[in-house]
Design an enzyme around this catalytic site. Structure first.
Site, mmCIF file in Angstrom:
data_model
loop_
_atom_site.group_PDB
_atom_site.id
_atom_site.type_symbol
_atom_site.label_atom_id
_atom_site.label_comp_id
_atom_site.label_asym_id
_atom_site.label_seq_id
_atom_site.Cartn_x
_atom_site.Cartn_y
_atom_site.Cartn_z
ATOM 1 N N GLU A 97 -4.756 -6.848 14.723
ATOM 2 C CA GLU A 97 -4.268 -5.333 14.252
ATOM 3 C C GLU A 97 -5.454 -4.461 14.692
ATOM 4 O O GLU A 97 -5.045 -3.256 14.858
ATOM 5 C CB GLU A 97 -3.721 -5.358 13.091
ATOM 6 C CG GLU A 97 -2.712 -4.326 12.672
ATOM 7 C CD GLU A 97 -1.848 -4.725 11.509
ATOM 8 O OE1 GLU A 97 -2.598 -4.315 10.488
ATOM 9 O OE2 GLU A 97 -0.655 -4.481 11.213
ATOM 10 N N LYS A 137 1.021 -1.049 -0.039
ATOM 11 C CA LYS A 137 -0.078 -0.057 -0.113
ATOM 12 C C LYS A 137 0.990 1.175 0.112
ATOM 13 O O LYS A 137 0.753 2.166 -0.677
ATOM 14 C CB LYS A 137 -0.854 -0.109 0.990
ATOM 15 C CG LYS A 137 -1.895 1.029 1.259
ATOM 16 C CD LYS A 137 -2.820 1.036 2.453
ATOM 17 C CE LYS A 137 -3.586 2.392 2.603
ATOM 18 N NZ LYS A 137 -4.510 2.181 3.711
ATOM 19 N N GLY A 192 -4.828 -2.067 4.906
ATOM 20 C CA GLY A 192 -4.112 -3.167 4.478
ATOM 21 C C GLY A 192 -4.747 -4.477 4.684
ATOM 22 O O GLY A 192 -4.914 -5.291 3.961
ATOM 23 N N ARG A 193 -5.194 -4.433 5.986
ATOM 24 C CA ARG A 193 -5.628 -6.031 6.204
ATOM 25 C C ARG A 193 -7.303 -6.047 5.787
ATOM 26 O O ARG A 193 -7.844 -7.143 6.095
ATOM 27 C CB ARG A 193 -5.956 -6.250 7.771
ATOM 28 C CG ARG A 193 -6.307 -4.767 8.691
ATOM 29 C CD ARG A 193 -6.088 -5.082 10.010
ATOM 30 N NE ARG A 193 -6.598 -3.793 10.737
ATOM 31 C CZ ARG A 193 -5.745 -2.572 10.991
ATOM 32 N NH1 ARG A 193 -4.965 -2.480 10.386
ATOM 33 N NH2 ARG A 193 -6.283 -1.859 11.815
ATOM 34 N N HIS A 229 -5.662 -33.316 17.478
ATOM 35 C CA HIS A 229 -4.500 -34.284 17.978
ATOM 36 C C HIS A 229 -3.340 -33.513 18.570
ATOM 37 O O HIS A 229 -2.387 -33.809 18.743
ATOM 38 C CB HIS A 229 -3.927 -35.315 16.967
ATOM 39 C CG HIS A 229 -5.091 -35.864 16.576
ATOM 40 N ND1 HIS A 229 -5.434 -37.110 17.069
ATOM 41 C CD2 HIS A 229 -6.241 -35.715 15.432
ATOM 42 C CE1 HIS A 229 -6.569 -37.777 16.285
ATOM 43 N NE2 HIS A 229 -6.954 -36.638 15.450
ATOM 44 N N LYS A 265 9.498 -0.586 14.280
ATOM 45 C CA LYS A 265 10.182 -0.276 13.031
ATOM 46 C C LYS A 265 11.375 0.787 13.185
ATOM 47 O O LYS A 265 12.352 0.664 12.557
ATOM 48 C CB LYS A 265 9.278 0.280 11.805
ATOM 49 C CG LYS A 265 8.135 -0.740 11.570
ATOM 50 C CD LYS A 265 7.392 -0.056 10.434
ATOM 51 C CE LYS A 265 6.118 -0.975 10.083
ATOM 52 N NZ LYS A 265 4.942 -0.286 9.292
ATOM 53 N N GLU A 274 10.442 -4.675 4.600
ATOM 54 C CA GLU A 274 10.560 -5.973 4.126
ATOM 55 C C GLU A 274 10.285 -6.075 2.689
ATOM 56 O O GLU A 274 10.974 -6.679 1.981
ATOM 57 C CB GLU A 274 9.832 -7.034 4.969
ATOM 58 C CG GLU A 274 9.961 -7.173 6.496
ATOM 59 C CD GLU A 274 9.248 -6.077 7.304
ATOM 60 O OE1 GLU A 274 8.876 -4.897 6.785
ATOM 61 O OE2 GLU A 274 8.864 -6.305 8.633
HETATM 62 O O1 F6P Z 1 3.135 -2.925 9.767
HETATM 63 C C1 F6P Z 1 1.857 -3.240 9.533
HETATM 64 C C2 F6P Z 1 1.452 -2.756 8.083
HETATM 65 O O2 F6P Z 1 1.280 -1.656 8.008
HETATM 66 C C3 F6P Z 1 0.083 -3.531 7.851
HETATM 67 O O3 F6P Z 1 -1.138 -2.756 8.357
HETATM 68 C C4 F6P Z 1 0.048 -3.668 6.349
HETATM 69 O O4 F6P Z 1 -0.911 -4.424 6.214
HETATM 70 C C5 F6P Z 1 1.468 -3.822 6.476
HETATM 71 O O5 F6P Z 1 2.236 -3.470 7.358
HETATM 72 C C6 F6P Z 1 2.229 -3.997 4.773
HETATM 73 O O6 F6P Z 1 2.112 -2.614 4.400
HETATM 74 P P1 F6P Z 1 1.900 -2.143 2.978
HETATM 75 O O7 F6P Z 1 1.198 -2.762 2.119
HETATM 76 O O8 F6P Z 1 2.093 -0.772 3.231
HETATM 77 O O9 F6P Z 1 3.556 -2.680 2.563
#
Ligand code: F6P
Length: 513
Positions: free
Chosen positions: A333, A187, A247-248, A364, A475, A193
């Site tokens: 979240e 987003k 995002g979620r 199990h 972060k 990452e």
């Molecule tokens: O660190 C949490 C977060 O902001 C989530 O809410 C989001 O889904 C994820 O990181 C990834 O964010 P982006 O889509 O901006 O890379």
């Protein structure tokens, strides 16, 4: 404050009268209970009779929802009001599937054209690697696994999220660069990452095929065009969405591009229709028949009155193996907050911990604790009448276990006095969600059910379910710590534990270099 509300106080009193009642008695007092406490919408049948409730409980919980203004809040969300107050944004994921938004439709058409081209074959692309994390990964990977039955088996789908190099290395190990497309899904297009993995992907392509072909192997899904350009992806190869999609809550936006390539545009539209059917139900059904409202209020009931701190989500369908992980971000979240919308600290518990595994595997491993442990763990069982992979009597075996587990949890079994370890005290609550079969529409409805259940919980707890400031500090600190990991850097600074850990890490790295 919530705990001062009339309906809350009434629930406290009511809880005192119900906490000792056993589900065995509630069922024998009301032979119709198993059909009375049920509701149905968008292809999902909810049996909530095995909960520690009476009709009065539901009435009081609904009164609580009313007093908390749930009705108005639902309308505000659907209207596109800026109910994400801390970020001054609308919360408008329902627009993604409403079928009325021309901008959404335009992106869907571009996605369809793109997915259609890959699915038609003739080009080199056989492998699709989605690079993203959080909502830009969990939705796509969950949907891909859930709808694998409908997916193109001659295409390979991989999902890279972790900044641990192992994730990228293993995902690409057996792929040929010339056949591989990377979807960089983010987003913000600034997530550490994702940017690190996207850079690794770029290097992987460039070292095999050269700089010249990069554009043929990358597309971006984002709301941040300038960042996409900065990374070196041409905006013509970008699929957009909007700041009003959290995002979620984004798996049905362009973030679902990998899903659409896998299952095709028609199935993707069916999934959107499933979401929409649940949206309409949530918006229009009376609360006493409203699945997300009932489930959300039951979560509040156990969380705040029984003191339950977790909810187990137990899908009896192997295709839903990533559903609990997906729900963890959606629920935790969203509801992991401790200040109200007006900024005061809450004096009650908010979001419970969601967790789970597919049945029957979980039986199990951790079900022992649910049956005989000291904690109360409300469970959501999810089952289907038809399997997508008929195999002997496996589906009957599977579903017999769903029904047996909720029965055992509710009613228990008395043991001889000399064998207390065989006692099943029962009175352990569960919901059962039953659907005909796992289709794209069912999946859409199921996800929307939990989205709106979360919304209901947030309205009662008076929290903002749509920001996530709790992820920020880690972060920031990681950025500060990164340069300290260099063995040649100055002595690290900070607390003695962290300094010591960094010291050991540096020494180990220095020794092996
Ligand atoms: O660190 C949490 C977060 O902001 C989530 O809410 C989001 O889904 C994820 O990181 C990834 O964010 P982006 O889509 O901006 O890379």
């Amino acid at each position: 404050m919530l705990t001062e509300r009339r309906s809350w106080k009434a629930l406290e009193l009511h809880y005192d009268s119900i906490r000792q009642q056993h589900l065995r008695d509630l069922f024998s007092q009301d032979p119709e209970r198993g059909t009375r406490f049920t509701a149905e919408a968008a292809g999902l049948y909810l049996d909530y009779s095995k909960n520690r409730i009476t009709a009065e409980t539901i009435g009081l919980l609904i009164a609580l929802a009313e007093e908390c203004g749930l009705r108005d809040r639902i309308e505000a969300m659907f209207r596109g009001d800026h109910i994400n107050v801390t970020e001054n944004r609308a919360v408008w994921h329902t627009q993604l599937r409403a079928g009325t938004n021309s901008e959404v439709e335009a992106v869907l058409r571009r996605m369809e054209a793109f997915a259609g081209k890959i699915r038609a074959g003739g080009g080199p692309i056989r492998n699709i690697v989605n690079i993203g994390i959080g909502g830009s990964d969990l939705g796509p990977v969950m949907a891909y696994e859930a709808l694998k039955h409908y997916s193109r088996r001659d295409l390979t789908f991989r999902f890279v999220s972790n900044v641990d190099g192992t994730d990228f290395a293993e995902a690409t190990l057996d792929l040929r660069p010339e056949e591989t497309l990377f979807i960089v899904a983010s987003k913000t297009f600034t997530t550490l990452e994702t940017m690190a993995n996207a850079q690794a992907a770029r290097n992987w392509i460039v070292s095999a095929l050269g700089e010249r072909v990069v554009a043929d192997h990358f597309v971006a899904v984002s709301t941040a065009e300038p960042e996409v350009k900065k990374f070196g992806i041409d905006p013509v190869n970008m699929f957009g969405f909007w700041d009003w999609v959290g995002g979620r809550y984004s798996m049905d936006s362009a973030i679902g591009l990998s899903t659409m390539i896998a299952i095709g545009p028609t199935h993707f539209r069916e999934m959107l229709a499933g979401f929409r059917a649940m949206d309409e139900h949530f918006r229009t059904a009376p609360f006493e028949r409203n699945l997300p409202v009932l489930m959300g209020l039951l979560t509040v009931w156990y969380n705040n009155f029984f003191g339950a701190s977790t909810v187990a989500v137990l899908p009896y369908d192997q295709y839903l193996k990533r559903f609990p992980a997906y729900l963890q971000q959606l629920t935790m979240e969203s509801c992991g907050k401790s200040v109200t919308l007006s900024g005061t600290r809450v004096n009650y518990q908010t979001g419970p911990i969601f967790w789970g595994e597919p049945g029957t595997n979980g039986q199990h491993s951790f079900y022992q604790l649910i049956h005989q442990g000291t904690r109360l763990i409300p469970c959501d069982f999810i089952g289907f009448c038809h399997t997508l992979n008929p195999l002997g009597n496996h589906q009957d075996l599977l579903m017999a276990n769903v029904f047996a587990q909720s029965q055992a949890l509710a009613f228990g079994k008395q043991a001889p006095a000399a064998q207390p370890y065989r006692e099943f005290e029962g009175n352990r609550p569960s919901n059962t969600i039953l659907a005909d079969r796992l289709t794209p529409a069912t999946l859409g409805a199921l996800v929307a059910l939990y989205e709106h259940s979360v919304f209901t919980q947030g309205a009662v707890w008076d929290i903002n379910c749509f920001d996530q400031f709790g992820v920020e500090l880690g972060k920031v600190l990681a950025k500060e710590i990164l340069p300290m990991l260099d063995p040649a850097a100055a002595r690290p600074t900070g607390d003695s534990s962290t300094v010591n850990l960094i010291g050991r890490y540096r020494a180990a790295r220095a020794a092996s270099s």
